[in-house]
Structure formats: structure tokens, C-alpha cells
Design a protein around this motif. Sequence first.
Motif, PDB file in Angstrom:
ATOM      1  N   LEU A  73       0.808  -1.221   0.000  1.00  0.00           N
ATOM      2  CA  LEU A  73       0.000   0.000   0.000  1.00  0.00           C
ATOM      3  C   LEU A  73       0.843   1.274   0.000  1.00  0.00           C
ATOM      4  O   LEU A  73       0.471   2.268  -0.625  1.00  0.00           O
ATOM      5  N   PHE A  74       1.996   1.241   0.691  1.00  0.00           N
ATOM      6  CA  PHE A  74       2.736   2.488   0.924  1.00  0.00           C
ATOM      7  C   PHE A  74       4.159   2.485   0.380  1.00  0.00           C
ATOM      8  O   PHE A  74       4.839   3.516   0.447  1.00  0.00           O
ATOM      9  N   GLY A  75       4.617   1.354  -0.147  1.00  0.00           N
ATOM     10  CA  GLY A  75       5.951   1.311  -0.728  1.00  0.00           C
ATOM     11  C   GLY A  75       7.022   1.737   0.267  1.00  0.00           C
ATOM     12  O   GLY A  75       7.095   1.235   1.384  1.00  0.00           O
ATOM     13  N   GLN A  76       7.837   2.694  -0.145  1.00  0.00           N
ATOM     14  CA  GLN A  76       8.918   3.186   0.704  1.00  0.00           C
ATOM     15  C   GLN A  76       8.518   4.406   1.531  1.00  0.00           C
ATOM     16  O   GLN A  76       9.357   4.978   2.242  1.00  0.00           O
ATOM     17  N   ASP A  77       7.228   4.787   1.475  1.00  0.00           N
ATOM     18  CA  ASP A  77       6.804   6.033   2.112  1.00  0.00           C
ATOM     19  C   ASP A  77       6.270   5.825   3.526  1.00  0.00           C
ATOM     20  O   ASP A  77       5.357   6.523   3.966  1.00  0.00           O
ATOM     21  N   TYR A  78       6.817   4.836   4.231  1.00  0.00           N
ATOM     22  CA  TYR A  78       6.396   4.645   5.617  1.00  0.00           C
ATOM     23  C   TYR A  78       7.522   4.034   6.435  1.00  0.00           C
ATOM     24  O   TYR A  78       8.473   3.476   5.897  1.00  0.00           O
ATOM     25  N   ARG A  79       7.401   4.212   7.749  1.00  0.00           N
ATOM     26  CA  ARG A  79       8.295   3.589   8.714  1.00  0.00           C
ATOM     27  C   ARG A  79       7.466   2.583   9.507  1.00  0.00           C
ATOM     28  O   ARG A  79       6.442   2.939  10.081  1.00  0.00           O
ATOM     29  N   TRP A  80       7.922   1.341   9.523  1.00  0.00           N
ATOM     30  CA  TRP A  80       7.154   0.266  10.131  1.00  0.00           C
ATOM     31  C   TRP A  80       7.638  -0.028  11.542  1.00  0.00           C
ATOM     32  O   TRP A  80       8.840  -0.178  11.778  1.00  0.00           O
ATOM     33  N   SER A  81       6.701  -0.089  12.478  1.00  0.00           N
ATOM     34  CA  SER A  81       7.020  -0.443  13.851  1.00  0.00           C
ATOM     35  C   SER A  81       6.004  -1.467  14.342  1.00  0.00           C
ATOM     36  O   SER A  81       4.918  -1.611  13.755  1.00  0.00           O
ATOM     37  N   VAL A  82       6.357  -2.173  15.410  1.00  0.00           N
ATOM     38  CA  VAL A  82       5.470  -3.215  15.929  1.00  0.00           C
ATOM     39  C   VAL A  82       5.252  -3.059  17.425  1.00  0.00           C
ATOM     40  O   VAL A  82       6.113  -2.582  18.157  1.00  0.00           O
ATOM     41  N   LEU A  83       4.087  -3.499  17.844  1.00  0.00           N
ATOM     42  CA  LEU A  83       3.694  -3.554  19.250  1.00  0.00           C
ATOM     43  C   LEU A  83       3.145  -4.951  19.476  1.00  0.00           C
ATOM     44  O   LEU A  83       2.121  -5.321  18.915  1.00  0.00           O
ATOM     45  N   GLY A  84       3.831  -5.746  20.276  1.00  0.00           N
ATOM     46  CA  GLY A  84       3.338  -7.070  20.647  1.00  0.00           C
ATOM     47  C   GLY A  84       2.809  -7.036  22.064  1.00  0.00           C
ATOM     48  O   GLY A  84       3.514  -6.651  23.000  1.00  0.00           O
ATOM     49  N   ALA A  85       1.542  -7.440  22.249  1.00  0.00           N
ATOM     50  CA  ALA A  85       0.926  -7.373  23.575  1.00  0.00           C
ATOM     51  C   ALA A  85       1.378  -8.550  24.436  1.00  0.00           C
ATOM     52  O   ALA A  85       1.531  -9.674  23.966  1.00  0.00           O
ATOM     53  N   GLY A  86       1.586  -8.261  25.718  1.00  0.00           N
ATOM     54  CA  GLY A  86       1.906  -9.304  26.679  1.00  0.00           C
ATOM     55  C   GLY A  86       3.179 -10.052  26.334  1.00  0.00           C
ATOM     56  O   GLY A  86       4.199  -9.460  25.972  1.00  0.00           O
ATOM     57  N   ARG A  87       3.115 -11.371  26.458  1.00  0.00           N
ATOM     58  CA  ARG A  87       4.312 -12.196  26.257  1.00  0.00           C
ATOM     59  C   ARG A  87       4.837 -12.156  24.835  1.00  0.00           C
ATOM     60  O   ARG A  87       5.940 -12.628  24.556  1.00  0.00           O
ATOM     61  N   ASN A  88       4.064 -11.587  23.918  1.00  0.00           N
ATOM     62  CA  ASN A  88       4.497 -11.488  22.522  1.00  0.00           C
ATOM     63  C   ASN A  88       5.434 -10.315  22.269  1.00  0.00           C
ATOM     64  O   ASN A  88       5.961 -10.166  21.165  1.00  0.00           O
ATOM     65  N   GLN A  89       5.659  -9.484  23.287  1.00  0.00           N
ATOM     66  CA  GLN A  89       6.345  -8.216  23.073  1.00  0.00           C
ATOM     67  C   GLN A  89       7.714  -8.362  22.428  1.00  0.00           C
ATOM     68  O   GLN A  89       7.984  -7.797  21.359  1.00  0.00           O
TER      69      GLN A  89
END
Length: 310
Positions: free
Chosen positions: A223-239
Motif C-alpha cells: 500500500l505504501f511502498g517506501q513512504d512509511y516507517r514500520w514499527s510493531v507492538l506485541g501485547a503481553g508475552r508477545n512483546q
Amino acid sequence: MSLNGKVIITCAVTGAIHTPSMSPYLPVSASEITDAAIGAAEAGAAVIHLHARHEGDGSPDQSVEAFNPILGVIKQASDAVLNITTGGAPTMSIAERIQPAQHYRPELASLNMGTMNFGLFPMLNRYESQLKHQWERNYLGNKDIIFRNTFGDVEHVMTTLGAGGTRFEFECYDTSHLYNLKHFYDRGLVKGPLFIQTVFGLMGGIGAHPDDVLHMKRTADRLFGQDYRWSVLGAGRNQLNIAAMSAAMGGHVRVGLEDNLWAGKGRLAETNAQQVRAARQIVEGLGLEVATPAEARELLALKGGDQVNF
């Protein structure tokens, strides 16, 4: 996605999901929140994601006044990017949730990208015997929470805060939220580089399986190609598992007691800084470098800490 191998660590220090009775280490008072934020920044967090709470019972507080004793103290002690929530608590109206960011005009504000069911009630059975406040029982036991983020709500936040130069941490709990963001991106209401925080493992959103992570990443790439910065949030033990996946794939990570109260099986995290250090160890173990606040500002095209109203 991480320019020159720089990884932004965001720390969400208190949030509005966990309640005070769940952990004695959850920051509640303004002084506890500021101490937690400063400690997280010293440990390597370039971005601090902020909520406020009522001093007495620790319930979520999205008033302008609640943030006043927090923002200035952190700013004086740290150069970290301060990110004010517009999520507040899922039981609040959008008018209530937007007030602090509208008043303080931060460099960054969170923005949830779609209406969703929000299920906290599985936690009630685990913690019911130790809950000290009736509001905690009512809040956790509610099976009818609809976290409202309509297209009108989202557009209102974008235009209201965008006028003051605030950019956004786009919180995407499912694939549809990425498509919602694409709608506003195509209309020109938001511009890249987009800071997309993909959220995994909260009941009502996408799961926390590695396939879920890969699916969200592939969709965002398309959807966004190179025009975004990707980050993640894992809840609980998945962090940390999901943080490691993101860093290995060139993304950024978010940790903090908002998302996870634990430092390992059966061990409560005693500070937010403890989780930041664990994330930093993963990042550096992969041969990458943790981004400084100045580098995070460059990566996210932020306006600068001298352009805020605090």
C-alpha cells in the motif's frame, strides 16, 4: 525501513489497558510517569508514548490538566520525542481523547485507524481477587466496549492536529486499518513518511502469530511502498518476540508497561527501562543501532521539540 540500520525504540510507559492492581510497578502518579519516561529515555527509547492517570485510583485521565505536570518535566530532563495519545481509553469519546494533543501540539500523537471491538474481559478472571478499585472490575469486565474510531473521527483528528504540525503514530490493529490509512493518504490528508505502528495480540484485533506479522508487513509494503516507517507492538508475552521479528526485517519496535507487565515468565517488569534495555539488546545483537531522538526526528520528519506548546 530503518535508514542506515537505525531502529527507533518507542516506550509506552503506562497506557490505559492495565490497571494499578495488576502490578505495583505500573506508573500511576504524575511523578511516577515522569520518572518512568525519563528512565526509558536514558535506556535508549527515542520516543515516549504518554497517557495520564488520576492520581487517586489510577484510572485513565485524558484531561489537559493531567498532562501538564508530566510533559514539561520530561522535556527538561530528556530530548526524547514525546508522543501524546489520542486513544485515551477505549471507553472515552473522541472529543475527550483529542484534548491534550490539541492543546499541547506535540511532535507526535497516536491515532487509531479504525473502530473495533475491544476485549479486556479475559484479564478479569486472572486478576479479580487482587483488584482494589471498583472501577477496575467494571472496566475489565465490560464485554460491550466498542473502541470508536470512525472515518469522521479519524479525519477530525488528522485535520485538527495536523494544522499545528503534529504528525502521527498510526496504530493499526488489523489489515482493514491499513486500508483505512491508505484512504486518507490517497486523499492527501496525511503525507509520508507515515509512522505505522502495527499492533498484535490484543483481543479484537489481529493475532500475534508470525504469519500475522508478515501479513501486515506485506500489506503495508504493497500500500505504501517506501513512504512509511514500520514499527510493531506485541501485547503481553508477545512483546519481545515480535520486536525481534521487526528489527530483523528492518523495522522499529515499541515496548513498555502499557503493552506488557512482564519481564519474563512469572517475573513482573520493575521498570519501563528494563524492557527498553531488553529491546536494545535484541537490536544491537542483530548488528543494528538504536536511533537517537535526533535520528528519530529525521526518520519521521518531525517538526522539532521547540515547536510544541509545553
